[in-house]
Design a protein around this motif. Structure first.
Motif, PDB file in Angstrom:
ATOM      1  N   LEU A  54      72.191 -42.020  16.341  1.00  0.00           N
ATOM      2  CA  LEU A  54      73.437 -42.811  16.321  1.00  0.00           C
ATOM      3  C   LEU A  54      74.500 -42.101  17.156  1.00  0.00           C
ATOM      4  CD1 LEU A  54      74.055 -43.904  12.591  1.00  0.00           C
ATOM      5  CD2 LEU A  54      73.945 -45.436  14.568  1.00  0.00           C
ATOM      6  N   LYS A  55      74.627 -40.795  16.900  1.00  0.00           N
ATOM      7  CA  LYS A  55      75.653 -40.058  17.643  1.00  0.00           C
ATOM      8  C   LYS A  55      75.306 -40.014  19.132  1.00  0.00           C
ATOM      9  CE  LYS A  55      78.545 -36.213  18.407  1.00  0.00           C
ATOM     10  NZ  LYS A  55      79.117 -34.966  18.016  1.00  0.00           N
ATOM     11  N   ALA A  56      74.025 -39.732  19.436  1.00  0.00           N
ATOM     12  CA  ALA A  56      73.626 -39.622  20.844  1.00  0.00           C
ATOM     13  C   ALA A  56      73.897 -40.943  21.583  1.00  0.00           C
ATOM     14  CB  ALA A  56      72.148 -39.261  20.929  1.00  0.00           C
ATOM     15  N   THR A  70      76.124 -23.175  18.273  1.00  0.00           N
ATOM     16  CA  THR A  70      75.725 -24.101  19.339  1.00  0.00           C
ATOM     17  C   THR A  70      76.898 -24.342  20.299  1.00  0.00           C
ATOM     18  OG1 THR A  70      76.060 -25.997  17.846  1.00  0.00           O
ATOM     19  CG2 THR A  70      73.809 -25.170  18.093  1.00  0.00           C
ATOM     20  N   ASP A  71      78.114 -24.424  19.769  1.00  0.00           N
ATOM     21  CA  ASP A  71      79.288 -24.602  20.647  1.00  0.00           C
ATOM     22  C   ASP A  71      79.423 -23.435  21.623  1.00  0.00           C
ATOM     23  OD1 ASP A  71      80.162 -26.952  19.495  1.00  0.00           O
ATOM     24  OD2 ASP A  71      82.222 -26.255  19.282  1.00  0.00           O
ATOM     25  N   MET A  72      79.293 -22.215  21.088  1.00  0.00           N
ATOM     26  CA  MET A  72      79.497 -21.058  21.967  1.00  0.00           C
ATOM     27  C   MET A  72      78.342 -20.877  22.936  1.00  0.00           C
ATOM     28  SD  MET A  72      81.617 -18.045  20.203  1.00  0.00           S
ATOM     29  CE  MET A  72      80.529 -17.821  18.854  1.00  0.00           C
ATOM     30  N   ARG A  96      84.711 -45.649  23.554  1.00  0.00           N
ATOM     31  CA  ARG A  96      83.956 -45.762  22.301  1.00  0.00           C
ATOM     32  C   ARG A  96      83.737 -44.421  21.587  1.00  0.00           C
ATOM     33  NH1 ARG A  96      81.120 -48.747  18.997  1.00  0.00           N
ATOM     34  NH2 ARG A  96      79.027 -48.144  18.344  1.00  0.00           N
ATOM     35  N   ARG A  97      83.548 -43.356  22.363  1.00  0.00           N
ATOM     36  CA  ARG A  97      83.275 -42.053  21.730  1.00  0.00           C
ATOM     37  C   ARG A  97      84.418 -41.621  20.806  1.00  0.00           C
ATOM     38  NH1 ARG A  97      80.753 -36.440  24.262  1.00  0.00           N
ATOM     39  NH2 ARG A  97      80.813 -35.366  22.269  1.00  0.00           N
ATOM     40  N   ARG A  98      85.619 -42.121  21.105  1.00  0.00           N
ATOM     41  CA  ARG A  98      86.766 -41.753  20.262  1.00  0.00           C
ATOM     42  C   ARG A  98      86.550 -42.145  18.807  1.00  0.00           C
ATOM     43  NH1 ARG A  98      91.362 -44.008  24.222  1.00  0.00           N
ATOM     44  NH2 ARG A  98      91.397 -42.262  25.672  1.00  0.00           N
ATOM     45  N   VAL A 133      73.143 -33.329  12.589  1.00  0.00           N
ATOM     46  CA  VAL A 133      73.576 -34.728  12.714  1.00  0.00           C
ATOM     47  C   VAL A 133      74.811 -34.883  13.599  1.00  0.00           C
ATOM     48  CG1 VAL A 133      72.607 -35.372  10.481  1.00  0.00           C
ATOM     49  CG2 VAL A 133      75.016 -34.682  10.599  1.00  0.00           C
ATOM     50  N   ASP A 134      75.459 -33.759  13.910  1.00  0.00           N
ATOM     51  CA  ASP A 134      76.720 -33.902  14.648  1.00  0.00           C
ATOM     52  C   ASP A 134      76.998 -32.779  15.648  1.00  0.00           C
ATOM     53  OD1 ASP A 134      79.252 -34.839  15.377  1.00  0.00           O
ATOM     54  OD2 ASP A 134      80.228 -33.666  13.819  1.00  0.00           O
ATOM     55  N   ALA A 135      77.217 -31.553  15.131  1.00  0.00           N
ATOM     56  CA  ALA A 135      77.814 -30.508  15.972  1.00  0.00           C
ATOM     57  C   ALA A 135      76.974 -30.141  17.193  1.00  0.00           C
ATOM     58  CB  ALA A 135      78.096 -29.261  15.135  1.00  0.00           C
ATOM     59  N   ALA A 136      75.647 -30.235  17.071  1.00  0.00           N
ATOM     60  CA  ALA A 136      74.811 -29.823  18.201  1.00  0.00           C
ATOM     61  C   ALA A 136      74.639 -30.938  19.234  1.00  0.00           C
ATOM     62  CB  ALA A 136      73.440 -29.371  17.690  1.00  0.00           C
ATOM     63  N   ILE A 137      75.131 -32.133  18.907  1.00  0.00           N
ATOM     64  CA  ILE A 137      74.904 -33.294  19.780  1.00  0.00           C
ATOM     65  C   ILE A 137      76.203 -33.682  20.476  1.00  0.00           C
ATOM     66  CG2 ILE A 137      74.137 -35.718  19.816  1.00  0.00           C
ATOM     67  CD1 ILE A 137      73.116 -35.022  16.857  1.00  0.00           C
ATOM     68  N   GLY A 138      76.113 -33.955  21.767  1.00  0.00           N
ATOM     69  CA  GLY A 138      77.287 -34.535  22.420  1.00  0.00           C
ATOM     70  C   GLY A 138      77.794 -33.758  23.607  1.00  0.00           C
ATOM     71  N   GLY A 139      77.393 -32.493  23.716  1.00  0.00           N
ATOM     72  CA  GLY A 139      77.725 -31.745  24.920  1.00  0.00           C
ATOM     73  C   GLY A 139      79.082 -31.086  24.948  1.00  0.00           C
ATOM     74  N   LYS A 140      79.943 -31.400  23.952  1.00  0.00           N
ATOM     75  CA  LYS A 140      81.241 -30.713  23.931  1.00  0.00           C
ATOM     76  C   LYS A 140      81.006 -29.313  23.385  1.00  0.00           C
ATOM     77  CE  LYS A 140      84.191 -34.605  22.665  1.00  0.00           C
ATOM     78  NZ  LYS A 140      85.013 -35.059  21.530  1.00  0.00           N
ATOM     79  N   ASN A 141      81.232 -28.332  24.224  1.00  0.00           N
ATOM     80  CA  ASN A 141      81.020 -26.945  23.807  1.00  0.00           C
ATOM     81  C   ASN A 141      82.287 -26.183  24.097  1.00  0.00           C
ATOM     82  OD1 ASN A 141      78.044 -27.443  23.696  1.00  0.00           O
ATOM     83  ND2 ASN A 141      78.390 -27.728  25.885  1.00  0.00           N
TER      84      ASN A 141
END
Ligand code: GLY
Length: 336
Positions: A213-215, A96-98, A227-229, A123-131
């Motif tokens: 929660l993560k989103a 998902t990151d790549m 807060r994201r930190r 629950v985590d890696a695919a969410i948040g937009g950091k790729n």
């Protein structure tokens, strides 16, 4: 299927919970979509990929590098993909990151979505937009923050997941509980990995709760100014150990959380370190390992969280409440 929309600064992401893989056809045309996956996921779910354009990559974090990005772009050019196409990453965090990274830079940006196939991804890696990609020993050193247009959740894809991948995902679930959800922390204390492996409704509810929660945290602070930190709890030392000690991401984060909990006790009087350590062990994760202190410190100070001679370190005030504190480099050196 239940759709939850989360609006980020430049993109609204649809979260399709309780979905099945074949639902993708309803919102992405097979002609102009490329599924990007790895050999393991492709072999485990071959039928699902039939009649789609597919790019299959070598599996593993060691391939989350620029050379793989170049090879994906080369294949997209050969497929004659244009700006109207959609890329869908089907896999764990590496995929998902790549996929998100390539979609953000190829032709200056294509739309993209994810079908996470690991618990950690869901629950985590695919969410948040950091790729992004790794550079040498440095994880996620290059990348973008761009949100997918959708995430599709099909928990039946987890059936083929080995146990250690389940434990890996639970590290991030425990992290969410420790930093922002005391009620979930208590629930996890009463449950076990096998409880969630056996009970689909409980698993679906847990995955949805953690994804949202993560989103929510990302939505509040998409570009990580504040807060994201908090989501970095356990990750500062964790990232420094992950490659050096050849740990799975969840194992490294689990050790990082145990370390950060103890440091929280020493620096701000946190009382729950023993409970957190017990919960980590209950979900079959490690709380310590042998490592090279000098190497770990070198990686840690090169991490993106460093600001001048201080590091933004995430500590716990109590279970369910995290805070960010600036800690001086000598203090960190002493603690590790
Ligand atoms: N891709 C993971 C994140 O944005 O946190």
């Amino acid at each position: 299927m239940q759709t939850r929309k989360v609006s980020f600064s430049r993109q609204t992401t649809n979260f399709y919970f309780g979905a099945t893989f074949s639902d993708i056809k309803n919102f992405s045309s097979q002609k102009t979509t490329v599924l990007i996956t790895d050999e393991n996921v492709f072999a485990a779910h071959k039928k699902l990929f039939k009649s789609w354009n597919v790019i299959v990559l070598d599996p593993g974090e060691e391939y989350k590098v620029q050379a793989t990005v170049d090879s994906i772009i080369q294949q997209l050019i050969e497929m004659k993909a244009d700006r109207t196409w959609t890329l869908i990453g089907v896999g764990g965090g590496v995929i998902t990151d790549m996929t998100g990274y390539v979609a953000s830079v190829f032709l200056r940006g294509l739309s993209f979505g994810f079908v996470p196939t690991t618990l950690l991804g869901m629950v985590d890696a695919a969410i948040g937009g950091k790729n992004g990609i790794d550079v040498g020993l440095f994880k996620n050193m290059v990348g973008t923050i761009t949100q997918p247009s959708f995430l599709l959740y099909d928990v039946s894809l987890l059936k083929t997941l080995p146990d250690n991948e389940w434990y890996n995902g639970f590290a991030e679930i425990i992290k969410h509980a420790a930093i922002m959800d005391a009620a979930m922390f208590k629930e996890l204390e009463k449950r076990s990995v096998s409880f969630f492996q056996k009970g689909k409704p409980a698993l679906q509810a847990l995955v949805q709760r953690n994804a949202l929660l993560k989103a929510k945290v990302v939505k509040e602070d998409e570009f990580e100014k504040g807060r994201r930190r908090l989501l970095n709890f356990g990750h500062t030392l964790g990232h420094a150990l992950e490659k050096q000690c050849e740990l799975m991401h969840g194992e490294a984060v689990a050790i990082g959380m145990a370390f950060a909990a103890k440091l929280s006790g020493d620096l701000i009087g946190f009382k729950g370190a023993d409970r957190l350590v017990r919960l980590i062990e209950q979900y079959h994760l490690p709380v310590s390992t042998h490592y090279d202190k000098e190497k770990a410190f070198h990686l840690l100070v090169s991490d993106k969280k460093k600001e001048g001679e201080q590091i933004n370190f995430i500590l716990l005030e109590k279970l369910g409440k995290a805070v960010s504190k600036k800690i001086s480099l000598p203090e960190i050196y002493k603690a590790i």
